[in-house]
Motif scaffolding. Structure first.
Motif, PDB file in Angstrom:
ATOM      1  N   LEU A 106       0.825  -1.213   0.000  1.00  0.00           N
ATOM      2  CA  LEU A 106       0.000   0.000   0.000  1.00  0.00           C
ATOM      3  C   LEU A 106       0.860   1.263   0.000  1.00  0.00           C
ATOM      4  CD1 LEU A 106      -2.776  -1.052   2.528  1.00  0.00           C
ATOM      5  CD2 LEU A 106      -3.080  -0.640   0.087  1.00  0.00           C
ATOM      6  N   CYS A 107       1.951   1.247   0.744  1.00  0.00           N
ATOM      7  CA  CYS A 107       2.834   2.420   0.789  1.00  0.00           C
ATOM      8  C   CYS A 107       3.486   2.673  -0.561  1.00  0.00           C
ATOM      9  CB  CYS A 107       3.896   2.233   1.871  1.00  0.00           C
ATOM     10  SG  CYS A 107       3.247   2.223   3.555  1.00  0.00           S
ATOM     11  N   HIS A 108       3.920   1.598  -1.240  1.00  0.00           N
ATOM     12  CA  HIS A 108       4.508   1.773  -2.567  1.00  0.00           C
ATOM     13  C   HIS A 108       3.484   2.262  -3.587  1.00  0.00           C
ATOM     14  CE1 HIS A 108       8.367   0.648  -1.417  1.00  0.00           C
ATOM     15  NE2 HIS A 108       8.342  -0.658  -1.612  1.00  0.00           N
ATOM     16  N   GLU A 109       2.252   1.816  -3.474  1.00  0.00           N
ATOM     17  CA  GLU A 109       1.210   2.314  -4.377  1.00  0.00           C
ATOM     18  C   GLU A 109       0.976   3.807  -4.163  1.00  0.00           C
ATOM     19  OE1 GLU A 109      -1.355  -1.873  -4.586  1.00  0.00           O
ATOM     20  OE2 GLU A 109      -2.126  -0.116  -3.506  1.00  0.00           O
ATOM     21  N   PHE A 110       0.979   4.243  -2.906  1.00  0.00           N
ATOM     22  CA  PHE A 110       0.808   5.669  -2.630  1.00  0.00           C
ATOM     23  C   PHE A 110       1.996   6.473  -3.153  1.00  0.00           C
ATOM     24  CE2 PHE A 110       1.206   9.352   0.246  1.00  0.00           C
ATOM     25  CZ  PHE A 110      -0.010   9.948   0.011  1.00  0.00           C
ATOM     26  N   GLU A 111       3.202   5.936  -3.022  1.00  0.00           N
ATOM     27  CA  GLU A 111       4.382   6.628  -3.545  1.00  0.00           C
ATOM     28  C   GLU A 111       4.329   6.733  -5.067  1.00  0.00           C
ATOM     29  OE1 GLU A 111       7.734   5.532  -0.135  1.00  0.00           O
ATOM     30  OE2 GLU A 111       7.677   4.447  -2.030  1.00  0.00           O
ATOM     31  N   HIS A 112       3.804   5.725  -5.734  1.00  0.00           N
ATOM     32  CA  HIS A 112       3.687   5.793  -7.198  1.00  0.00           C
ATOM     33  C   HIS A 112       2.734   6.908  -7.624  1.00  0.00           C
ATOM     34  CE1 HIS A 112       6.049   2.941  -9.445  1.00  0.00           C
ATOM     35  NE2 HIS A 112       5.858   2.009  -8.521  1.00  0.00           N
TER      36      HIS A 112
ATOM     37  N   LEU B  56      -7.553   8.031  -5.690  1.00  0.00           N
ATOM     38  CA  LEU B  56      -6.495   8.829  -6.314  1.00  0.00           C
ATOM     39  C   LEU B  56      -6.125   8.285  -7.681  1.00  0.00           C
ATOM     40  CD1 LEU B  56      -4.162   9.474  -3.240  1.00  0.00           C
ATOM     41  CD2 LEU B  56      -5.775  11.052  -4.277  1.00  0.00           C
ATOM     42  N   TYR B  57      -6.002   6.976  -7.799  1.00  0.00           N
ATOM     43  CA  TYR B  57      -5.664   6.381  -9.096  1.00  0.00           C
ATOM     44  C   TYR B  57      -6.785   6.616 -10.108  1.00  0.00           C
ATOM     45  CZ  TYR B  57      -1.372   3.897  -7.821  1.00  0.00           C
ATOM     46  OH  TYR B  57      -0.081   3.594  -7.470  1.00  0.00           O
ATOM     47  N   SER B  58      -8.024   6.499  -9.651  1.00  0.00           N
ATOM     48  CA  SER B  58      -9.150   6.698 -10.562  1.00  0.00           C
ATOM     49  C   SER B  58      -9.244   8.149 -11.025  1.00  0.00           C
ATOM     50  CB  SER B  58     -10.458   6.287  -9.883  1.00  0.00           C
ATOM     51  OG  SER B  58     -10.413   4.935  -9.483  1.00  0.00           O
ATOM     52  N   SER B  59      -8.836   9.089 -10.178  1.00  0.00           N
ATOM     53  CA  SER B  59      -8.933  10.503 -10.538  1.00  0.00           C
ATOM     54  C   SER B  59      -7.982  10.892 -11.659  1.00  0.00           C
ATOM     55  CB  SER B  59      -8.670  11.373  -9.303  1.00  0.00           C
ATOM     56  OG  SER B  59      -7.349  11.184  -8.828  1.00  0.00           O
ATOM     57  N   ILE B  60      -6.877  10.149 -11.822  1.00  0.00           N
ATOM     58  CA  ILE B  60      -5.926  10.467 -12.896  1.00  0.00           C
ATOM     59  C   ILE B  60      -5.988   9.436 -14.022  1.00  0.00           C
ATOM     60  CG2 ILE B  60      -4.372  11.714 -11.380  1.00  0.00           C
ATOM     61  CD1 ILE B  60      -2.614   9.267 -11.215  1.00  0.00           C
ATOM     62  N   GLY B  61      -6.997   8.561 -13.990  1.00  0.00           N
ATOM     63  CA  GLY B  61      -7.204   7.632 -15.088  1.00  0.00           C
ATOM     64  C   GLY B  61      -6.306   6.421 -15.092  1.00  0.00           C
TER      65      GLY B  61
ATOM     66  N   TYR C 210      -6.507   0.586 -10.794  1.00  0.00           N
ATOM     67  CA  TYR C 210      -6.134   0.203  -9.431  1.00  0.00           C
ATOM     68  C   TYR C 210      -6.754  -1.145  -9.108  1.00  0.00           C
ATOM     69  CZ  TYR C 210      -5.201   0.359  -4.475  1.00  0.00           C
ATOM     70  OH  TYR C 210      -4.732   0.076  -3.214  1.00  0.00           O
ATOM     71  N   PRO C 211      -6.016  -2.061  -8.506  1.00  0.00           N
ATOM     72  CA  PRO C 211      -4.618  -1.927  -8.111  1.00  0.00           C
ATOM     73  C   PRO C 211      -3.682  -2.105  -9.299  1.00  0.00           C
ATOM     74  CG  PRO C 211      -5.440  -4.083  -7.502  1.00  0.00           C
ATOM     75  CD  PRO C 211      -6.608  -3.343  -8.047  1.00  0.00           C
ATOM     76  N   PRO C 212      -2.499  -1.494  -9.275  1.00  0.00           N
ATOM     77  CA  PRO C 212      -1.557  -1.682 -10.378  1.00  0.00           C
ATOM     78  C   PRO C 212      -0.996  -3.103 -10.367  1.00  0.00           C
ATOM     79  CG  PRO C 212      -0.549  -0.414  -8.608  1.00  0.00           C
ATOM     80  CD  PRO C 212      -1.987  -0.582  -8.237  1.00  0.00           C
ATOM     81  N   ARG C 213      -0.485  -3.496 -11.492  1.00  0.00           N
ATOM     82  CA  ARG C 213       0.098  -4.833 -11.595  1.00  0.00           C
ATOM     83  C   ARG C 213       1.342  -4.926 -10.720  1.00  0.00           C
ATOM     84  NH1 ARG C 213      -0.203  -6.695 -17.949  1.00  0.00           N
ATOM     85  NH2 ARG C 213      -2.459  -6.440 -18.221  1.00  0.00           N
ATOM     86  N   PHE C 214       1.413  -6.050  -9.996  1.00  0.00           N
ATOM     87  CA  PHE C 214       2.505  -6.234  -9.032  1.00  0.00           C
ATOM     88  C   PHE C 214       3.219  -7.530  -9.342  1.00  0.00           C
ATOM     89  CE2 PHE C 214       3.945  -7.857  -4.832  1.00  0.00           C
ATOM     90  CZ  PHE C 214       4.902  -6.887  -4.573  1.00  0.00           C
TER      91      PHE C 214
END
Length: 653
Positions: free
Chosen positions: A164-170, A238-243, A246-250
């Protein structure tokens, strides 16, 4: 006759309830009650009159609002807690009968799962409310992401916090929302601006953490369970607001090999849908080679969507009324109107400026430098090409330290120079010609100042400038390590030495007065003695002086006496045909300046005392308290300036 109120059924006795009574009313265990209160955001309260709230009981206890406990009676989680309690009884019976397989089956398949989605929607009606409460959530999740796995902190919790922290940093890297960062003793502070809200959190350093027994990790784990759900909702929004999807591929295998941020693949919604329909998989967008790794069809789709977005933005701009404005990219700077006015807080850099700070540079991180904080800060401020050694993990732009594309290298220790014979091979750990070497603090200071600073000050092995908090504004009168002593010291502060400094100077200094000056001073003393003994005019003048009234203040007499002595020394020097040295003249000028400062300070103090006499008693006491606090701050600042003055004097010697 009015109805009499019974004792203990009104007022604070009715508004407050003890923890024991609350547990009995809810019919759950104490650990479940604690979890429920943490999930719902209900905290203990302290009544104004404990004796009335406790119905005259003397023992200490914890109180809650009665309305809060009544609100918990309708919580759906109570049914889940009761189901868990019933299942634990079944497991205990199976273990008592030595039916281990049934106990394992019940624990794996029968345990009810608790979902906290409805609690997030209850506590945060709007998305802005969730962003405002994100500081503590990020600090705790980053802390658990760096903890070692133990019985109280299972590895699946650590992996979830890490992801979750890495997703927020991205998201911060993609939108360039990071604004400031500060290296402190506790860890690294970060501040980001998301939808107008300033969010600050603390990330600990990656040292070996020792898990102590004096910390209740069960309560912290309950907070982590709720904060993970909260951050998951926030990341999705946040991810949806910029198109972005989510979740990104991991990539789990890449993450195990130390890729960290590079283990995630960001992709847009329309791009992902078109790629799936056409049978193409989106490549990983990371570290400078994202555009080259995509296929031609996918890249054409990306360009098409980007061009359509630009056209829509231009149409919206044309529809809006035009105004006479300056350059939008320039940030206004508020200057102080008056020399003694307060300094206004300057506006922060925009996302465009943050994205272009390191965009034209290529960095290489040495082994001894902290890779993840440096990589995150560089990428958040626009850097696309970052390399490091292969032992630090995957995802680098280049693993070759001798790559000629590298413009800056981050090192944390002195680097030996390369000889002419080794220059062609460029061994790792040696200086490469044409490359700039800086210490990690340079990146943080550049990010806080929103501009590229001088690199020679941050060279390997150099004494670094003070790293100050970017959230503290310089206050007039306080010590500022970035400014010189001449800019911040008070008038005459350098001339007035303390007793210790004066003693050191007397012990170590040579005599300032030369032999010629001693002869001149002796001649001047002889002239004054002869004039005092043999001149009648001097006696008459002394009689006249005795008859006149000199006033009550003795300071002008002392000042005039000093002036007469200086005048006699000058006359003796002229008679002897010699000139006084610069040291003697400076000494006399310092005495004169000191006398002027004392006189000026005395007048100011008298004026302040006259003004204080016109104040009321309350205002005068308040003013004296303010002055007392200012004196303490001034004393601390003067002490720091004196220490710096000693250090600079030793360096000059």
């Amino acid at each position: 006759m009015a109805k009499q109120k019974k004792k203990g059924q009104a007022g604070q006795a009715k508004n407050y309830i003890t923890r024991t009574q609350a547990v009995r009313k809810l019919q759950i265990s104490l650990p479940d009650f604690r979890r429920l209160c943490i999930f719902k955001g209900i905290y203990p309260r302290e009544p104004r009159n404990i004796k009335k709230a406790n119905k005259s009981a003397t023992h200490s206890t914890t109180f809650y609002y009665t309305k809060d406990i009544q609100y918990l009676l309708h919580e759906p989680l109570l049914a889940k807690f009761r189901e868990q309690k019933a299942l634990q009884k079944k497991i205990a019976k199976s273990l008592g009968r030595n039916e281990l397989q049934d106990a394992v089956r019940l624990e794996r398949n029968g345990m009810p799962k608790i979902k906290l989605d409805h609690l997030v929607r209850e506590r945060y009606p709007t998305f802005i409310d969730a962003l405002r409460d994100l500081d503590d959530a990020l600090s705790l999740l980053f802390l658990f992401a760096n903890l070692p796995s133990t019985e109280t902190v299972p590895p699946n919790v650590i992996a979830r916090c890490h992801r979750l922290c890495h997703e927020f940093e991205h998201y911060l890297i993609t939108t360039n929302s990071l604004r400031k960062s500060f290296l402190s003793i506790k860890g690294i502070y970060y501040q980001a601006t998301i939808q107008g809200q300033d969010i600050m959190w603390l990330v600990p350093y990656r040292f070996v953490q020792r898990v102590t027994q004096d910390v209740d990790y069960r309560i912290m784990g309950t907070f982590v369970e709720f904060y993970c759900t909260l951050l998951g909702f926030v990341n999705y929004k946040l991810y949806s607001s910029i198109g972005l999807v989510y979740p990104p591929r991991f990539d789990t295998a890449s993450d195990e090999r130390g890729a960290e941020l590079a283990a995630f693949t960001l992709e847009g919604r329309n791009v992902a849908d078109n790629a799936i329909e056409n049978g193409h998989a989106t490549k990983q967008l990371t570290n400078g080679h994202a555009q080259d790794q995509n296929s031609a069809d996918v890249q054409a789709t990306i360009d098409k969507i980007a061009q359509a977005g630009d056209n829509e933005a231009s149409e919206q701009v044309q529809e809006e009324p035009t105004e006479d404005v300056g350059n939008d990219g320039d940030v206004d700077k508020f200057e102080v109107a008056a020399p003694e006015g307060d300094e206004l807080p300057q506006p922060q850099a925009s996302s465009n400026e943050a994205a272009a700070l390191f965009s034209n540079l290529t960095f290489f991180i040495s082994r001894e430098a902290p890779r993840h904080p440096v990589e995150f800060l560089l990428r958040a401020f626009g850097c696309k090409r970052i390399g490091w050694d292969r032992v630090l993990g995957e995802g680098a732009f280049t693993f070759d330290e001798a790559d000629p594309k590298i413009t800056h290298q981050v090192v944390d220790k002195p680097v030996p120079a390369v000889t002419n014979a080794e220059q062609s091979t460029a061994k790792p750990g040696y200086i490469v010609a044409g490359r700039i070497y800086v210490q990690p603090q340079w990146i943080w200071d550049c990010a806080n100042e929103a501009k590229l600073l001088r690199t020679d000050v941050y060279a390997p092995g150099a004494t670094l400038p003070p790293h100050l908090s970017p959230w503290m504004r310089p206050v007039k009168g306080q010590y500022d390590p970035r400014a010189t002593l001449e800019e911040q010291q008070l008038e005459g502060e350098e001339d007035e030495l303390s007793e210790e400094e004066a003693q050191e100077l007397l012990e170590n200094a040579e005599p300032d007065v030369s032999d010629d000056e001693e002869d001149v001073i002796d001649a001047a003393e002889g002239m004054t003695v002869e004039m005092a003994d043999g001149s009648d005019e001097v006696e008459e003048e002394e009689d006249n002086v005795d008859d006149t009234f000199g006033g009550f203040d003795a300071e002008p007499d002392a000042e005039s006496a000093n002036e007469e002595d200086d005048h006699q020394v000058e006359l003796a020097a002229e008679a002897a045909g010699k000139s006084l040295s610069r040291k003697t003249s400076q000494k006399s000028s310092k005495d004169k300046r000191k006398q002027e400062r004392l006189t000026k300070q005395k007048k100011e103090d008298e004026e302040v005392e006259r003004q204080k006499m016109m104040m009321s008693n309350k205002k005068r006491k308040l003013y004296e308290k303010m002055q007392h606090g200012n004196k303490i701050k001034d004393a601390e600042a003067e002490k720091l300036r004196s220490k710096r003055r000693k250090i600079e004097q030793k360096q000059k010697r």
